[in-house]
Design an enzyme around this catalytic site. Structure first.
Site, mmCIF file in Angstrom:
data_model
loop_
_atom_site.group_PDB
_atom_site.id
_atom_site.type_symbol
_atom_site.label_atom_id
_atom_site.label_comp_id
_atom_site.label_asym_id
_atom_site.label_seq_id
_atom_site.Cartn_x
_atom_site.Cartn_y
_atom_site.Cartn_z
ATOM 1 C CB THR A 130 -0.917 -0.035 1.241
ATOM 2 O OG1 THR A 130 -1.677 -1.241 1.184
ATOM 3 C CG2 THR A 130 -1.861 1.156 1.262
ATOM 4 C CG PHE A 152 -8.821 -4.983 -2.204
ATOM 5 C CD1 PHE A 152 -8.847 -3.682 -1.712
ATOM 6 C CD2 PHE A 152 -8.597 -5.176 -3.558
ATOM 7 C CE1 PHE A 152 -8.675 -2.593 -2.564
ATOM 8 C CE2 PHE A 152 -8.431 -4.098 -4.412
ATOM 9 C CZ PHE A 152 -8.465 -2.797 -3.918
ATOM 10 C CD GLU A 212 -3.310 -9.503 9.600
ATOM 11 O OE1 GLU A 212 -3.209 -10.224 10.604
ATOM 12 O OE2 GLU A 212 -2.743 -8.405 9.482
ATOM 13 C CE LYS A 267 -4.878 -1.761 1.238
ATOM 14 N NZ LYS A 267 -4.981 -3.163 1.501
ATOM 15 C CG ASN A 271 -7.989 -0.822 4.112
ATOM 16 O OD1 ASN A 271 -8.819 -1.658 3.801
ATOM 17 N ND2 ASN A 271 -6.713 -1.129 4.312
ATOM 18 C CB CYS A 315 -4.630 -2.799 7.078
ATOM 19 S SG CYS A 315 -3.694 -4.288 6.732
ATOM 20 C CE LYS A 354 -8.994 -10.005 10.766
ATOM 21 N NZ LYS A 354 -9.451 -9.791 9.407
ATOM 22 N NE ARG A 408 1.272 -7.053 12.242
ATOM 23 C CZ ARG A 408 1.414 -7.209 10.928
ATOM 24 N NH1 ARG A 408 2.246 -6.450 10.253
ATOM 25 N NH2 ARG A 408 0.708 -8.121 10.289
HETATM 26 C C1 UGA Z 1 -8.386 -4.810 6.328
HETATM 27 C C2 UGA Z 1 -9.400 -4.790 5.178
HETATM 28 O O1 UGA Z 1 -10.660 -5.307 5.635
HETATM 29 C C3 UGA Z 1 -8.902 -5.647 3.999
HETATM 30 O O2 UGA Z 1 -9.805 -5.543 2.907
HETATM 31 C C4 UGA Z 1 -7.521 -5.105 3.564
HETATM 32 O O3 UGA Z 1 -6.977 -5.851 2.481
HETATM 33 C C5 UGA Z 1 -6.569 -5.196 4.750
HETATM 34 O O4 UGA Z 1 -7.098 -4.393 5.835
HETATM 35 C C6 UGA Z 1 -5.242 -4.636 4.307
HETATM 36 O O5 UGA Z 1 -5.170 -3.444 4.001
HETATM 37 O O6 UGA Z 1 -4.277 -5.410 4.161
HETATM 38 P P1 UGA Z 1 -7.745 -6.578 8.238
HETATM 39 O O7 UGA Z 1 -6.661 -5.648 8.671
HETATM 40 O O8 UGA Z 1 -7.444 -8.035 8.118
HETATM 41 O O9 UGA Z 1 -8.312 -6.166 6.799
HETATM 42 O O10 UGA Z 1 -8.915 -6.360 9.300
HETATM 43 P P2 UGA Z 1 -10.500 -6.166 9.199
HETATM 44 O O11 UGA Z 1 -11.182 -7.451 9.039
HETATM 45 O O12 UGA Z 1 -10.812 -5.074 8.240
HETATM 46 O O13 UGA Z 1 -10.793 -5.620 10.695
HETATM 47 C C7 UGA Z 1 -10.235 -4.374 11.131
HETATM 48 C C8 UGA Z 1 -10.696 -4.019 12.519
HETATM 49 O O14 UGA Z 1 -12.086 -3.700 12.542
HETATM 50 C C9 UGA Z 1 -10.525 -5.137 13.551
HETATM 51 O O15 UGA Z 1 -10.014 -4.598 14.747
HETATM 52 C C10 UGA Z 1 -11.934 -5.679 13.732
HETATM 53 O O16 UGA Z 1 -12.161 -6.292 14.968
HETATM 54 C C11 UGA Z 1 -12.752 -4.406 13.586
HETATM 55 N N1 UGA Z 1 -14.153 -4.656 13.209
HETATM 56 C C12 UGA Z 1 -14.466 -5.206 12.005
HETATM 57 C C13 UGA Z 1 -15.163 -4.303 14.093
HETATM 58 O O17 UGA Z 1 -14.906 -3.771 15.208
HETATM 59 N N2 UGA Z 1 -16.469 -4.506 13.737
HETATM 60 C C14 UGA Z 1 -16.801 -5.052 12.528
HETATM 61 O O18 UGA Z 1 -18.022 -5.190 12.255
HETATM 62 C C15 UGA Z 1 -15.781 -5.410 11.652
#
Ligand code: UGA
Length: 426
Positions: free
Chosen positions: A124, A147, A150, A199, A203, A255, A316, A323
């Site tokens: 990114t 996209f 994790e 991107k 996010n 991210c 999550k 991290r």
């Molecule tokens: C995020 C994006 O969702 C991906 O599409 C992207 O490719 C990735 O970053 C990246 O840039 O590499 P990720 O970091 O794996 O993915 O995490 P998410 O699933 O997006 O969750 C982010 C945070 O939001 C977590 O702390 C999660 O617990 C929180 N979250 C998510 C909530 O509090 N409520 C929700 O309903 C969903």
């Protein structure tokens, strides 16, 4: 298209998933990293990341001779058709993305690549980076943001909702698209700046949605409404949808926090006022303090010497990644006020050094000797605990569920006082 020769720089969760999945698609892939231990263990087929399906793909790729891991520059670099950059771009001192890892790779490879090789930037990077790199090196450069989530990286690579390729050289962009051999995903072929921005825009939109829902949850508690009913009602509008509407202790990970800061830095540098993004970040910073206030209130004002069990430490569920975990932000605040902390997470081994807390091996251990339990990650196993049995002993802890993951009726029937998020239970 199959049989392309590909070099991937970076064996983190993006680079490794990309390398292993391209090998499975029939390409010939060499994956380079600067970490010798990682290269050695990966070459033996050992994957330390918690990504379902990744170990199998790595083993298959190695076994079929389609995937190799090397330290530093691959010897066959001058013959590859594509170079993918998937190295980290962490937050720099000014909030902007730190490009030193990308620049280090480029400075080593640009003299070696053939003129036909396509350089693909998957890391990114700030808007304008692809064009800048294009001016520096002779071969075509394409932005191809990733996209992957994790914990779902292989699934997301295999069944992507979209593939975005952006370049000033549209033919090179289409060649990158063809590597994925996927005609089910929607493809966007654009200029490179737009691809880079897709991107960040995605996010940051997710982060904004989450900050909005966390602020709504706070409001629900004040006006005696129920966030679950509110988000259910909202989600029935197809324009809003149902994902990313679960409140929590704040959004974290490697991210969203980094990308929101980086886009704000980009906007500031471009002299574009973006208060929405500023408020998204500010609202998120408030969340661990909000949890802290609830815990303090639950014990009558001070957490000093109070025994607190934390359920969930990762940022999550479904990952072992700590991290920028909101759980650890909460732990830091509790420790600073003198609480005695125990933590449990299904993906964090017992005895691990995790900031100010003692990691135990079962949820029961974290619950049974605590005065207060704080649920911080939405692991399903917390909902499935035998709460009746846990409530048997003397002195049941108060439970603060920041993710609304516990079954309210069962937990309360077992005699626990439960403080939920976005709804009043008492
Ligand atoms: C995020 C994006 O969702 C991906 O599409 C992207 O490719 C990735 O970053 C990246 O840039 O590499 P990720 O970091 O794996 O993915 O995490 P998410 O699933 O997006 O969750 C982010 C945070 O939001 C977590 O702390 C999660 O617990 C929180 N979250 C998510 C909530 O509090 N409520 C929700 O309903 C969903």
């Amino acid at each position: 298209m199959t049989g392309a020769r590909i070099a991937v720089f970076g064996a983190g969760y993006v680079g490794l998933t990309t390398a292993a999945c391209f090998a499975r698609l029939g390409h010939d892939v060499v994956c380079s990293d600067v970490d010798e231990t990682k290269v050695t263990t990966l070459s033996r087929g050992e994957v330390s990341l918690h990504e379902p399906g990744l170990t199998t793909l790595v083993e298959q790729g190695l076994g079929q001779g389609r995937l190799r891991f090397v330290l530093g520059l691959p010897t066959e670099l001058s013959e590859v058709d594509f170079v993918f950059l998937a190295v980290p771009t962490p937050t720099g001192p000014d909030g902007a993305a730190d490009l030193s890892a990308v620049e280090a790779v480029l400075s080593q490879i640009h003299d070696v690549l053939s003129d036909e090789c396509v350089v693909v930037i998957k890391s990114t990077v700030p808007v304008g980076t692809t064009r800048r790199v294009q001016r520096m090196i002779g071969c075509p450069v394409v932005s191809n943001p990733e996209f992957l989530r994790e914990g779902h990286a292989v699934e997301d690579f295999t069944h992507p909702q979209r593939i975005v390729v952006g370049s000033e050289d549209k033919d090179a962009a289409r060649r990158v698209l063809a590597l994925y051999a996927d005609d089910t995903a929607s493809a966007v072929v654009s200029d490179s700046a737009s691809a880079e921005l897709v991107k960040y825009a995605s996010n940051c939109f997710l982060a904004m949605k989450l900050s909005y829902v966390n602020a709504l949850a706070e409001l629900c508690e004040e006006v005696d409404a129920n966030i679950e009913d509110v988000t259910e009602g909202m989600s029935l509008d197809e324009r809003i949808g149902s994902s990313f509407l679960a409140p929590g202790p704040g959004w974290g990970g490697s991210c969203l926090p980094k990308d929101t800061k980086a886009l704000l830095a980009t906007a500031t540098a471009a002299r574009v006022d973006f208060p929405l993004l500023d408020a998204t970040i500010g609202t998120n910073h408030r969340q661990p303090h909000r949890v802290m206030r609830k815990v303090r209130d639950a014990v009558g004002g001070s957490v000093r010497d109070v025994r607190i069990g934390l359920l969930g430490l990762t940022f999550k569920a479904g990952t072992d990644d700590l991290r920028d975990s909101p759980a650890l932000a909460v732990a830091g605040l509790l420790a600073a006020e003198g609480a005695v902390l125990t933590g449990y997470d299904p993906c964090v081994p017992v005895g691990s050094e995790v900031g100010p807390l003692h990691v135990v091996g079962t949820a029961r251990d974290a619950v049974q000797h605590a005065d207060v339990v704080v649920v911080l990650t939405e692991w399903q196993e917390f909902a499935e605990l035998d709460w009746t049995c846990l409530g048997d002993g003397a002195g049941r802890p108060v439970i603060v569920d920041t993710r609304d993951v516990l079954p309210v009726d069962k937990v309360r029937e077992a005699g626990f006082r439960l403080i939920a998020t976005g709804k009043r239970l008492d």
